[in-house]
Design an enzyme around this catalytic site. Structure first.
Site, mmCIF file in Angstrom:
data_model
loop_
_atom_site.group_PDB
_atom_site.id
_atom_site.type_symbol
_atom_site.label_atom_id
_atom_site.label_comp_id
_atom_site.label_asym_id
_atom_site.label_seq_id
_atom_site.Cartn_x
_atom_site.Cartn_y
_atom_site.Cartn_z
ATOM 1 N N ASP A 484 -2.777 -2.999 -4.145
ATOM 2 C CA ASP A 484 -3.513 -2.299 -5.192
ATOM 3 C C ASP A 484 -4.895 -2.900 -5.376
ATOM 4 O OD1 ASP A 484 -2.229 -4.644 -6.105
ATOM 5 O OD2 ASP A 484 -2.478 -4.028 -8.181
ATOM 6 N N ARG A 488 -6.848 -10.269 -8.719
ATOM 7 C CA ARG A 488 -6.093 -10.843 -9.827
ATOM 8 C C ARG A 488 -4.688 -11.254 -9.355
ATOM 9 N NH1 ARG A 488 -6.102 -5.023 -12.596
ATOM 10 N NH2 ARG A 488 -4.159 -4.192 -11.742
ATOM 11 N N ASP A 489 -3.847 -11.675 -10.289
ATOM 12 C CA ASP A 489 -2.518 -12.154 -9.897
ATOM 13 C C ASP A 489 -1.595 -10.966 -9.665
ATOM 14 O OD1 ASP A 489 -2.623 -11.402 -12.560
ATOM 15 O OD2 ASP A 489 -1.038 -12.789 -13.160
ATOM 16 N N GLU A 490 -1.950 -10.155 -8.687
ATOM 17 C CA GLU A 490 -1.175 -8.966 -8.381
ATOM 18 C C GLU A 490 -1.164 -8.766 -6.870
ATOM 19 O OE1 GLU A 490 -1.616 -6.225 -11.492
ATOM 20 O OE2 GLU A 490 -0.509 -4.651 -10.512
ATOM 21 N N ASP A 497 -0.349 3.772 -5.322
ATOM 22 C CA ASP A 497 -1.721 3.654 -4.839
ATOM 23 C C ASP A 497 -1.782 4.017 -3.355
ATOM 24 O OD1 ASP A 497 -0.963 1.881 -7.019
ATOM 25 O OD2 ASP A 497 -2.996 1.082 -6.990
ATOM 26 N N TRP A 552 5.105 7.262 -7.256
ATOM 27 C CA TRP A 552 5.082 5.942 -6.611
ATOM 28 C C TRP A 552 6.108 5.957 -5.470
ATOM 29 C CZ3 TRP A 552 2.204 6.670 -10.583
ATOM 30 C CH2 TRP A 552 1.147 5.809 -10.838
ATOM 31 N N GLU A 764 -10.777 0.366 -10.364
ATOM 32 C CA GLU A 764 -9.449 0.760 -10.845
ATOM 33 C C GLU A 764 -9.546 1.839 -11.924
ATOM 34 O OE1 GLU A 764 -7.317 -2.490 -12.624
ATOM 35 O OE2 GLU A 764 -5.387 -1.470 -12.410
ATOM 36 N N HIS A 785 -10.024 -1.295 -6.120
ATOM 37 C CA HIS A 785 -8.731 -0.618 -6.254
ATOM 38 C C HIS A 785 -8.900 0.742 -5.586
ATOM 39 C CE1 HIS A 785 -5.706 -2.351 -8.998
ATOM 40 N NE2 HIS A 785 -5.139 -1.172 -9.035
#
Ligand code: RAM
Length: 911
Positions: A484, A488-490, A497, A552, A764, A785
């Site tokens: 995505d 960041r912490d992702e 996506d 999704w 995003e 994103h």
């Protein structure tokens, strides 16, 4: 004077290239790769492209031959397999049907073709492929991990080494390498291969990729050494946003098998086992989210060479891991790509020292530095500066994205990390001894090594920047899995996506192998058919699978179908068919009375919602209405796949189911006069795009959509699920004017607003940075994103008009139908299909239109030549008919429809 409305100018290149008219075969591929190592399918497929200076070139026959060495191939003796002359126009994915292929064996091959003039091409030069290790028993290496007690907090990278001797002349050497965690391997101090973040990301509990390298040139006769450094990576590093670590395991491990073949026909196997040594070195800590700490004072010089004294090193422990999860690497590995120098060195109002690389990218910064022992420099990474011009990291959440470098002193030193990556445009530098110079910093982009295949340009420079941003969004987020966001912490494989962007992705880059690999990951993670939110699935939200969200989970059906359309390879449908059915089956079991109205759904994620919404203008679309639409769509795609695969019973079964889904939709969500219960853009877009409404109600629904867009002053209000189809639906129902108005819109929500705000990637959120330079919700505000970049598909497929016929997917037979609209005076797209480059470029100047089209050999196209003058069409047909290179099909609306074969064509005339 008789006005000539329309004429055809034959390109000069056509005339001159006639001399070189012999057809040529280029770009020979096995499993969609040139000279691949590590093929583990039993029947690899051959593909090639034809090149010809002549129009209308088609292949009529081919011949493939395979041998175990080049000499046999050249002499035609001892051939391992030959297809013989096969009469066929198929030039992609031709099955190898010879004797069983052996583990680790190299095969060489050549191909020639015959064209429709009866002439044969020359044979291609010898290409090769090398098989991977085909069965678990082929692995003799053991999984090894250091025997010393690891520091469980910082977890410095383990270094592993082994020396060995070769006494004879090496003919060839192949290394098979994998890790639990990440590895970087060396032979005699030289890096093995140029792939990074290997072995890549899969659910290591089920599938572990290995890489295969030709290391012949790294070996020396005599003493040799293998060294490998390990990183925590996705395996045991921090992952997902709950401070979770050790997701797949606690101990990193290496698997290394080296096959050395000597000139005299003998061979050696050098494998990871209990004879290896382990220690720590200069990498003190490394985490994907947080960055890496390197201390050059701790560097063990020459640790990966033969002469190094490892008497102080510990041994290793063998980990009881099997080999049945090992799979060859099918997708392209992550490699280094573009580099950037700072375009500006900034002293911010807060006094920070910042460098601006001018592009939001993913990778890392290489730093050259001279200082004294113990000097410590920290590089922080950020995507944006704040309103005041200060370095902004709040949107990174807990991800530190910082690399710490400690100097050993005594000369110039170079630092770059190994087992992490950062999403950034700016770096902040702390602790640099003296004045850092821009020339000492280089940003390096890293991403899966997909080939660039497409470009779109037009007369609006903002749209051209948008196209660049879409491509950079893809580069930054295609790192072995489609993520995505990269900062960041992702950084997770969010399925929604990926499905929203997949078709656009296929125009920009060759993502065939990338998605084939990831779709296997998807299938792997399904539970009772249900598909998780992220793949690989690292989310643990209570006892149930974190999955099952409409739009999704549908990645399981949408992406295989899009890949089939883009590349024309049935195998993706064969491989994914059970997964596709599994997902639709899960919905069916979850539904009641043909309505899917239960469970958690993200809905039209990040749809536009004004802050002070007193008018009720927030574009809230009922989540179950959305779910019903996606259920129908997924069912339709299963039907499509079943048709391709000849599964007629399934066609019947799912067609009946689809009818029930649509009937239930109309009963539940549509009024008798055709209004949807959610009167939003996304509701109308999905209902229309997925053919939910009866034919008779579609026009009025499209009108309502147009009305809605206009009521927002030609602004969109769609989120992740509505956006990809918005302009497609408008164009399909004859509202190009509105679609173009949306594309050209410069105030938010729109695609060009971020561009105007200086974006170099896709954001995003539509309004990630407000016009007054303040930020949206810092906790979820990524500036890289790709989801909204899905407009790219409409730009290629509608504005430039390059599309494949569904009945001949992969652009074997295509439709070129540009849409002229908005304020654009020209638009052009180039797209390298598996058959070759397709080009479509239109230009309007002084009321005249020129339209250039290029169609690759071994394909054909139906070209829609835009002109609105009915009177001119008759004229043009006469002319077109006079040319043997075309067949005029007739007039359709504002187009003259022409059937063409391969070659270049230029149409010119009055609009
Ligand atoms: C966000 C992710 C992703 C989206 C999910 C629902 O956290 O960044 O883009 O798919 O939420």
């Amino acid at each position: 004077m008789i006005r000539k409305f329309f004429s055809i100018a034959v390109a000069f290149t056509f005339v001159t290239t006639l001399v070189f008219s012999q057809v040529k075969v280029v770009d020979p591929k096995v499993e969609n790769a040139n000279n691949p190592l590590g093929v583990d399918v039993a029947k690899p497929r051959f593909s090639w492209r034809l090149e010809s200076g002549k129009r209308n070139t088609m292949q009529t026959a081919y011949e493939v031959k395979v041998a175990k060495d080049v000499a046999s191939l050249a002499s035609d003796k001892k051939l391992f397999w030959t297809s013989g002359k096969v009469n066929s126009d198929q030039s992609l994915y031709i099955d190898y049907t010879g004797p069983a292929l052996e583990s680790g064996q190299k095969y060489f091959w050549q191909v020639r073709v015959w064209d429709n003039t009866g002439k044969a091409s020359p044979w291609t030069g010898a290409s090769m492929w090398q098989m991977g290790l085909l069965k678990p028993a082929d692995w003799k290496a053991k999984w090894i991990t250091p025997s010393y007690e690891e520091d469980s907090v910082m977890r410095p990278s383990p270094y592993l080494r082994k020396t060995f001797q070769t006494t004879k002349k090496v003919q060839s050497a192949t290394a098979y390498v994998s890790a639990l965690g990440l590895y970087e391997a060396f032979i005699n101090g030289k890096r093995v291969g140029d792939a990074y973040l290997t072995p890549g990301w899969t659910n290591y509990a089920k599938r572990v990729q290995y890489q295969q390298y030709d290391v012949t040139n790294l070996l020396t006769q005599g003493n040799n050494a293998i060294g490998a450094a390990l990183g925590s990576g996705w395996y045991r590093g921090y992952i997902a946003f709950s401070n979770q670590k050790n997701f797949y395991g606690k101990d990193v491990a290496l698997l290394f098998q080296l096959q050395v073949n000597y000139d005299d026909g003998s061979s050696d196997l050098i494998v990871s086992d209990e004879t290896w040594k382990s220690s720590t070195g200069e990498i003190l800590a490394s985490e994907i989210y947080h960055g890496e700490t390197i201390d050059h004072q701790k560097t063990k010089g020459g640790w990966n060479t033969a002469g190094f004294d490892d008497s102080g090193w510990s041994g290793v422990r063998v980990k009881s891991e099997g080999y049945d999860k090992l799979v060859a690497t099918y997708n392209e590995p992550i490699r280094k790509h573009e580099t950037f120098k700072p375009i500006k060195v900034i002293k911010t109002p807060a006094g920070e020292l910042v460098m601006d690389f001018g592009q939001n990218l993913v990778g890392w910064v290489q730093m050259k530095i001279t200082g004294k022992a113990g000097d410590k420099v920290t590089l922080y990474h950020a995507e944006v500066l704040d309103k005041k011009g200060n370095f902004y990291t709040e949107n990174l959440r807990p991800a530190k994205q910082q690399n710490i470098y400690i100097l050993k002193g005594g000369g110039e030193e170079t630092f770059e990390p190994h087992f992490t990556f950062q999403g950034f445009r700016y770096i902040k530098i702390e602790g640099y001894p003296g004045e850092p110079k821009a020339e000492n910093f280089t940003a390096i982009a890293l991403y899966s090594d997909m080939k660039l295949t497409g470009n779109f340009t037009c007369s609006n420079p903002l749209i051209n920047q948008l196209q660049k941003n879409i491509q950079w969004g893809q580069r930054g987020n295609f790192l072995d899995v489609p993520t995505d966001c990269p900062q960041r912490d992702e950084r997770l494989g969010w399925t929604g996506d990926a499905q929203a962007f997949a078709r656009t992705a296929s125009y920009n880059f060759d993502v065939k192998n990338f998605f084939s690999k990831w779709l296997k990951d998807v299938a792997n993670e399904q539970v009772d058919g249900n598909v998780p939110f992220v793949v690989p699935n690292v989310l643990r939200w209570g006892p149930n699978l974190a999955g099952g969200s409409a739009g999704w989970a549908d990645a399981a059906t949408i992406i295989p179908w899009n890949m089939y359309l883009a590349y024309g390879d049935k195998r993706v449908l064969e491989d994914q068919y059970e997964s596709m059915k599994g997902w639709v089956g899960w919905i069916e079991r979850t539904s009641k009375n043909d309505l899917w109205n239960t469970g958690f759904h993200f809905g039209d994620w990040l749809f536009y919602r004004p802050f002070d919404d007193n008018d009720g203008r927030s574009a809230v679309t009922d989540k179950y209405l959305i779910a019903q639409c996606f259920w129908a769509h997924s069912t339709q795609l299963v039907i499509n796949a079943a048709k391709v695969l000849g599964k007629n019973d399934d066609v019947q079964k799912y067609s009946a189911m689809l009818q029930r889904i649509k009937d239930a939709f109309n009963k539940e969500y549509v009024t008798s006069t055709g209004r949807l219960v959610s009167s939003t853009q996304t509701a109308y877009v999905l209902a229309l795009n997925f053919d939910m409404l009866p034919e008779a109600q579609r026009k009025q629904a499209a009108d309502r959509l147009v009305e809605n867009v206009k009521s927002y002053g030609n602004h969109l209000s769609t989120g992740f699920l509505g956006t990809p189809y918005l302009c497609h639906v408008l164009s399909r129902f004859g509202h190009d004017d509105v679609a173009f108005a949306l594309l050209e819109q410069e105030t938010y929500p729109s695609w060009l607003y971020p561009v105007k705000m200086g974006a170099t990637t896709i954001w995003e959120r539509w309004d990630g940075i407000k016009p007054d330079s303040t930020f949206q919700t810092p906790g979820m505000n990524s500036f890289n994103h790709y989801a909204y970049g899905a407009i790219g598909d409409w730009m290629y497929r509608v504005v430039a008009g390059i599309d494949t016929e569904e009945s001949a997917p992969g652009y074997k037979s295509m439709v070129i139908r540009p849409h002229i609209g908005g304020k654009l005076t020209h638009a052009a797209a180039e797209y390298e299909t598996k058959y070759g480059v397709v080009r479509s470029a239109w230009k309007i100047a002084d009321g005249k239109l020129t339209f250039d089209v290029e169609i690759p050999a071994n394909t054909k196209a139906v070209v829609y030549v835009p002109t609105s003058k009915q009177s001119s069409l008759r004229e043009s047909q006469k002319e077109l008919n006079a040319s043997k290179d075309f067949k005029v099909r007739g007039v359709e609306g504002n187009y003259t429809v022409v059937e063409v074969g391969s070659g270049r064509f230029q149409f010119a005339g009055d609009l």
